[in-house]
Design a protein around this motif. Structure first.
Motif, PDB file in Angstrom:
ATOM      1  N   SER A 110       0.813  -1.225   0.000  1.00  0.00           N
ATOM      2  CA  SER A 110       0.000   0.000   0.000  1.00  0.00           C
ATOM      3  C   SER A 110       0.844   1.272   0.000  1.00  0.00           C
ATOM      4  N   ASP A 111       2.144   1.155   0.325  1.00  0.00           N
ATOM      5  CA  ASP A 111       3.042   2.314   0.237  1.00  0.00           C
ATOM      6  C   ASP A 111       3.135   2.821  -1.206  1.00  0.00           C
ATOM      7  N   LEU A 152       0.512   5.327  -1.249  1.00  0.00           N
ATOM      8  CA  LEU A 152       0.874   6.387  -0.312  1.00  0.00           C
ATOM      9  C   LEU A 152       1.894   7.335  -0.938  1.00  0.00           C
ATOM     10  N   HIS A 153       2.812   6.785  -1.750  1.00  0.00           N
ATOM     11  CA  HIS A 153       3.849   7.579  -2.415  1.00  0.00           C
ATOM     12  C   HIS A 153       3.418   8.053  -3.803  1.00  0.00           C
ATOM     13  N   ASN A 154       2.165   7.773  -4.176  1.00  0.00           N
ATOM     14  CA  ASN A 154       1.591   8.198  -5.468  1.00  0.00           C
ATOM     15  C   ASN A 154       2.325   7.648  -6.687  1.00  0.00           C
TER      16      ASN A 154
END
Length: 116
Positions: A66-67, A70-72
């Protein structure tokens, strides 16, 4: 923990026979790539085989899948060349900016490396 995952990937501190995508396809690391310490994917010029297909491109490493969001990275075209997402926890599928799914590999940091 992410730095340790980078280390494990870069120096191949895993059992090659344990490498499978989250879809259970076998992964062979031909070349882990060159570590990138600047903006963009974590490793460039990697070469892997997933099932019977050889891929060349970038590798991105995260503690949790999911990061990626989060980092787009899903909206950043510089991540469209990622051929494998290496994670400790695959809590969600990830996609390129065009919506194409990226294979994911769960990689655990060996206990011996955690003690260093």
């Amino acid at each position: 923990m992410e730095r340790l995952l980078h280390y494990v990937w870069q120096y191949r501190l895993y059992l090659p026979s344990d490498l499978k995508t989250t879809d259970s396809l076998p992964v062979v690391v031909i070349d882990p790539g060159i570590r990138n310490t600047h903006a963009g994917p974590d490793f460039f010029n990697a070469k892997i085989r997933v099932n019977q297909t050889v891929w060349a491109g970038s590798i991105e490493v995260h503690t949790k899948a999911s990061d990626w969001f989060l980092h787009n990275h899903h909206t950043d075209r510089s991540y469209d060349a990622v051929i494998l997402h290496v994670v400790e926890e695959a809590d969600t599928p990830v996609y390129r900016s065009n919506g194409e799914a990226i294979p994911q590999l769960i990689l655990k940091v060996p206990a011996a490396v955690q003690k260093i």
